[in-house]
Each structure stands twice: as structure tokens, then as C-alpha cells.
Design a protein around this motif. Structure first.
Motif, short mmCIF file in Angstrom:
data_model
loop_
_atom_site.label_atom_id
_atom_site.label_comp_id
_atom_site.label_asym_id
_atom_site.label_seq_id
_atom_site.Cartn_x
_atom_site.Cartn_y
_atom_site.Cartn_z
N ALA A 252 0.82 -1.21 0.00
CA ALA A 252 0.00 0.00 0.00
C ALA A 252 0.86 1.26 0.00
CB ALA A 252 -0.93 -0.01 1.21
N ARG A 253 1.99 1.18 0.66
CA ARG A 253 2.89 2.35 0.73
C ARG A 253 3.62 2.59 -0.59
NH1 ARG A 253 6.09 5.53 -0.12
NH2 ARG A 253 7.48 6.71 1.28
N PRO B 119 -13.46 6.73 -2.02
CA PRO B 119 -12.58 6.22 -0.97
C PRO B 119 -13.11 6.54 0.41
CG PRO B 119 -11.59 8.10 -2.11
CD PRO B 119 -12.77 7.71 -2.90
N PRO B 120 -13.16 5.52 1.30
CA PRO B 120 -13.71 5.74 2.63
C PRO B 120 -12.83 6.67 3.46
CG PRO B 120 -13.59 3.40 2.08
CD PRO B 120 -12.80 4.12 1.06
N ALA B 121 -13.46 7.43 4.33
CA ALA B 121 -12.72 8.28 5.25
C ALA B 121 -12.06 7.41 6.32
CB ALA B 121 -13.65 9.29 5.91
N PRO B 122 -10.90 7.81 6.84
CA PRO B 122 -10.25 7.03 7.89
C PRO B 122 -11.15 6.87 9.11
CG PRO B 122 -8.76 8.70 7.02
CD PRO B 122 -10.12 8.99 6.46
N SER B 123 -11.07 5.72 9.75
CA SER B 123 -11.81 5.49 11.00
C SER B 123 -11.06 4.44 11.81
CB SER B 123 -13.24 5.03 10.73
OG SER B 123 -13.27 3.81 10.03
N PHE B 124 -11.37 4.37 13.10
CA PHE B 124 -10.55 3.59 14.02
C PHE B 124 -11.46 3.06 15.10
CE2 PHE B 124 -6.11 2.90 15.06
CZ PHE B 124 -6.11 2.57 16.41
N GLY B 125 -11.60 1.72 15.20
CA GLY B 125 -12.46 1.19 16.25
C GLY B 125 -12.62 -0.31 16.16
N SER B 126 -13.62 -0.82 16.89
CA SER B 126 -13.91 -2.24 16.94
C SER B 126 -15.17 -2.53 16.16
CB SER B 126 -14.10 -2.70 18.41
OG SER B 126 -12.94 -2.46 19.15
N ALA B 127 -15.29 -3.78 15.69
CA ALA B 127 -16.53 -4.21 15.04
C ALA B 127 -17.63 -4.28 16.08
CB ALA B 127 -16.33 -5.57 14.38
N GLU B 128 -18.84 -3.96 15.66
CA GLU B 128 -19.98 -4.05 16.57
C GLU B 128 -20.32 -5.52 16.83
OE1 GLU B 128 -21.32 -1.60 18.14
OE2 GLU B 128 -20.15 -0.05 17.13
N ASN C 19 -0.07 9.49 12.80
CA ASN C 19 0.66 10.06 11.66
C ASN C 19 -0.26 10.55 10.55
OD1 ASN C 19 3.05 9.56 12.96
ND2 ASN C 19 3.60 7.77 11.73
N GLY C 20 -1.56 10.47 10.77
CA GLY C 20 -2.52 11.00 9.81
C GLY C 20 -2.65 10.18 8.53
N GLN C 21 -2.39 8.88 8.62
CA GLN C 21 -2.49 8.02 7.44
C GLN C 21 -3.94 7.61 7.18
OE1 GLN C 21 0.55 7.69 5.60
NE2 GLN C 21 0.69 9.34 7.11
N PRO C 22 -4.29 7.30 5.92
CA PRO C 22 -5.69 7.02 5.56
C PRO C 22 -6.12 5.60 5.93
CG PRO C 22 -4.33 6.90 3.61
CD PRO C 22 -3.42 7.37 4.72
N LEU C 23 -6.09 5.29 7.23
CA LEU C 23 -6.33 3.94 7.74
C LEU C 23 -7.75 3.78 8.25
CD1 LEU C 23 -5.44 1.14 8.90
CD2 LEU C 23 -4.72 2.39 10.96
N LYS D 33 11.08 -3.47 8.89
CA LYS D 33 10.23 -2.42 9.45
C LYS D 33 9.06 -2.08 8.54
CE LYS D 33 10.45 2.22 11.48
NZ LYS D 33 9.79 1.80 12.74
N MET D 34 7.87 -2.03 9.12
CA MET D 34 6.67 -1.65 8.37
C MET D 34 6.64 -0.14 8.18
SD MET D 34 4.71 -4.42 7.80
CE MET D 34 3.03 -3.81 7.70
N PRO D 35 6.15 0.34 7.04
CA PRO D 35 6.08 1.80 6.81
C PRO D 35 5.06 2.46 7.74
CG PRO D 35 4.97 0.61 5.04
CD PRO D 35 5.65 -0.43 5.88
N GLU D 36 5.38 3.64 8.20
CA GLU D 36 4.53 4.36 9.15
C GLU D 36 3.91 5.62 8.56
OE1 GLU D 36 7.21 5.01 12.41
OE2 GLU D 36 6.79 3.04 13.30
N ASP D 37 4.30 6.00 7.35
CA ASP D 37 3.73 7.17 6.70
C ASP D 37 3.92 7.05 5.20
OD1 ASP D 37 6.42 7.77 6.24
OD2 ASP D 37 6.53 9.20 7.89
N GLY D 38 3.43 8.04 4.46
CA GLY D 38 3.61 8.06 3.02
C GLY D 38 2.57 7.29 2.23
N PHE D 39 1.48 6.87 2.86
CA PHE D 39 0.43 6.11 2.17
C PHE D 39 -0.43 7.06 1.33
CE2 PHE D 39 1.65 3.46 5.69
CZ PHE D 39 1.57 2.17 5.20
#
Length: 389
Positions: A188-189, A380-389, A344-348, A308-314
Motif C-alpha cells: 500500500a505504501r 474512498p472511505p474516510a479514515p476510522s478507528f475502532g472495533s466491530a460491533e 501520523n494521519g495516514q488514511p487507515l 520495518k513496516m512503513p509508518e507514513d507516506g500512504f
């Protein structure tokens, strides 16, 4: 009609020599694709819902951006391709082993993977699947070298588009699990950089993503770890050492291993996962060292560049699904990785599920399926962060 193939791989062509490979563009087919028979490998090579499938060999890259050959498979759904061709899912598979006999295009897919890939094919996507460079082709496999895997995944899309009759679109996403989850997120990076203007990369899905494993490897040595780990983790640890030794023999990893450690390192390079787990079961990894890995010159720099996994630049949105009962990877590290990406403000888009390593694949589909559909639809979906319901 093209000839059909059983589970046995096609012979490597003369063009697969390193000097000749260097003259070819990534994704170039190295021989005529061979059509797969649905009964090959006892049916384990055939994704349900496929209309046609091919095995192919193509030019890609390995450690140090050196030219390499990889094998892989291409599957197209039943029905008429949409205008512009079938949108493409490039599948990055999980750990099968490092030996040539462990290549999925030879052995076939597990039932878990067949069910998962059949779901994506049922959504109207073609599936292309790299074996990764060195797995079934000349040279060793640099296990968990994310940049190498990213080249292999991207070049597999290019190769698939060169298969007459496949009718694949420029539009594609990468999806992967476990080792392949890490490969998918690293892809993805770098997808736009490695793919160039001929491809239209849309985004990624990774489940069971290993992250920050290099921090654990970095402290390995005599007495560390001091106890036997679950057989899967023991096998993965030895695979990491074997892959690193393949990619960077200048480190001299065998020089800090006991006789038993060197023997297991050799077996790691040839045995597939199930067999190697039984070979290594009960082994205390810390007993295999005569000196810390960190005592090797330049070890830390090489290790972190390798793993090392990439942490930015996506550049495009990506999805990570993580099982909270996952014991196959160091799960808290993956949670920290997701939080690092968020900060880091990545589109995750990140979701957790109350299941284990393999279970996360199916559990995440209610979230990852509309995510991928939105990518292909240009929303493209907006970034979001959480658990499945």
C-alpha cells in the motif's frame, strides 16, 4: 485453448537467468501461461467461482532490487468482464514455508484461503496471486522483506494483464493475510511508485498484520527467549533468521548459532510450515545462539531496513483487521502500529474482532467488502478507528 496444468510447476525458461532478467521490464511473462485444470492438486488450486485460471512465471525483483523470477496464478470470474476489464485483487498469501515445494501455485490453497478468495471472486473481481520471488523459482525467499513482497505483488498485476484472455483492468487493490497482511500494507505504501502509470492502484486490505517484529528479533541471543514458544512462533522465528540470512549473507548469522541452530536454519530454508513446525516443536530459541544477534556488525541497521513496516507516506486508503484473540502474531504490536498510523494521519480504517488469527479473515468481510467496493467505485472511505460491533 491453452494447455492445462497439474500441480507441477512449468520448467523455468532460459530467460529466467539473472542477466537476461535484468533486461526485461517488471511483469514481463517469462513463458507462455499454462491454463490450470480444476482438478489440479486435488482441486486445491481452483477458486470456486472461477471461469478460467492460469499459472505463469514473470519478472520481478528480490533483495537489493535485483532481478528475479516469480510464479503465480490468475483467476477470472464467470460471466462477461465489465468495460475496461475485470477489477483486480492481488492476493498476498500467508506463511507456507521457504522451500520451493511450498509455493501455492504448486501445492494449492488451504480451505480457509479458498473460501476467502471465493468471496472476493463472487464480488466480480479477478484474483492474481504471487508465490513471492524465490518460492518455487531460483534463489531463496527473503521472508518478511516487505519491499520485495511489494514488488512481487505489484508485478503480479502487470503479469496478469499480459495473459491473453484474462481481460484484467488497470484498477486494482491488494489484499493479504498474516505474512501477506504485512506484504499488503507495505505494498500500500509503495504501490504507486512500483506500479507506475500503467496501473491504477486503489487501496489495500490486510488482516493479521505482523508489525514491529524486528524489535523482538533484535534482542535474540543466548537465553533470549528462555523458554519454548508455541510451535508456530518457533517456526516463524527460524523462518525470519533463514530469510534474513538468504537476503543478507554478509551478516554471518550462522556464526552466532550453535550446531543445532545451524541445522535448523538449513531446515527452515527447505521445509514447509506444517512439517517445519513439527521439526522445531519444543525448541528453545534462546538455546540456539552462541552470541547475541546484535553482536553482528551492522545488524540493527540491516534488520530494521529489512523488516520495518512503513509508518507514513500512504497515498490511498487502506484497511487493517485484527483479531483480539490472535496468538500467531505479537498482537499488541499490531495495535501499537495501528495507533502510530492514526497519529501520523495516514488514511487507515482499523477494526478489531473477537476472534483468532485465521478467524479475522472471515470476521472482517462485512467491513472490508464494502470498503473495497467503495475503492473501486471511486468513493474512498474516510479514515476510522475502532472495533466491530
Amino acid at each position: 485453448m491453452a494447455p492445462t496444468v497439474s500441480a507441477a510447476p512449468a520448467p523455468a525458461p532460459a530467460a529466467a537467468q539473472a542477466g537476461a532478467l535484468a533486461q526485461l521490464a517488471p511483469g514481463t511473462l517469462l513463458s507462455s501461461p499454462v491454463e490450470i485444470d480444476p482438478s489440479a492438486a486435488g482441486g486445491a488450486l481452483w477458486i470456486p467461482g472461477a471461469a478460467r485460471a492460469w499459472k505463469l512465471e514473470y519478472r520481478t525483483s528480490t533483495s537489493g532490487d535485483g532481478p528475479a523470477a516469480s510464479t503465480g496464478t490468475v483467476y477470472v470470474p464467470e460471466g462477461q468482464a465489465p468495460e475496461g476489464g475485470w477489477p483486480v485483487v492481488s492476493w498476498a498469501h500467508g506463511t507456507t514455508g521457504l522451500g520451493d515445494s511450498c509455493a501455492p501455485s504448486d501445492t494449492g490453497w488451504s480451505q480457509r484461503d479458498l473460501d476467502y478468495l471465493a468471496h472476493w471472486m463472487g464480488q466480480g473481481y479477478a484474483v492474481v496471486a504471487t508465490d513471492y520471488a524465490g518460492l518455487g523459482t531460483p534463489g531463496g525467499m527473503p521472508y518478511l522483506d516487505g519491499k520485495v513482497e511489494a514488488h512481487n505483488v505489484v508485478d503480479m498485476v502487470k503479469a496478469g494483464r499480459n495473459v491473453a484472455g484474462a481481460d484484467l483492468s488497470r484498477e486494482w487493490v491488494v489484499i493479504g493475510q498474516s505474512q501477506g497482511g504485512g506484504a499488503a500494507i507495505t505494498t500500500a505504501r509503495y504501490a504507486d511508485e512500483y506500479g507506475g502509470p500503467d496501473l491504477d492502484y486503489r487501496g489495500a486490505v490486510g488482516t493479521g498484520v505482523p508489525a514491529y517484529i524486528e524489535n523482538i528479533v533484535a534482542i535474540a541471543g543466548p537465553g533470549m527467549p528462555p523458554i519454548a514458544l508455541p510451535k508456530g512462533m518457533t517456526a516463524y522465528g527460524l523462518y525470519i533468521l533463514a530469510g534474513l540470512d538468504t537476503a543478507h549473507p554478509e551478516l554471518g548469522i550462522p556464526s552466532v548459532l550453535t550446531e543445532q541452530g545451524r541445522a535448523l536454519l538449513g531446515q527452515a530454508k527447505v521445509q514447509c510450515l506444517g512439517d517445519f513446525e513439527e521439526t522445531a516443536v519444543g525448541t528453545v530459541l534462546g538455546s540456539l545462539f552462541t552470541a547475541p544477534l546484535s553482536s553482528l556488525p551492522d545488524f540493527h541497521r540491516v534488520l530494521f531496513d529489512y523488516m520495518k513496516m512503513p509508518e507514513d507516506g500512504f497515498g490511498q486508503p487502506f484497511f487493517i483487521g485484527q483479531g483480539l484473540k490472535d496468538t500467531d502474531i505479537i498482537m499488541p504490536s499490531t495495535l501499537i502500529y495501528a495507533e502510530t498510523l492514526r497519529r501520523n494521519g495516514q488514511p487507515l480504517t482499523f477494526r478489531t474482532y473477537p476472534t483468532d488469527h485465521s478467524g479475522t479473515m472471515a470476521a472482517s468481510l462485512p467491513d472490508s467488502t464494502p470498503f473495497v467496493r467503495a475503492l473501486f467505485d471511486g468513493n474512498p472511505p474516510a479514515p476510522s478507528f475502532g472495533s466491530a460491533e
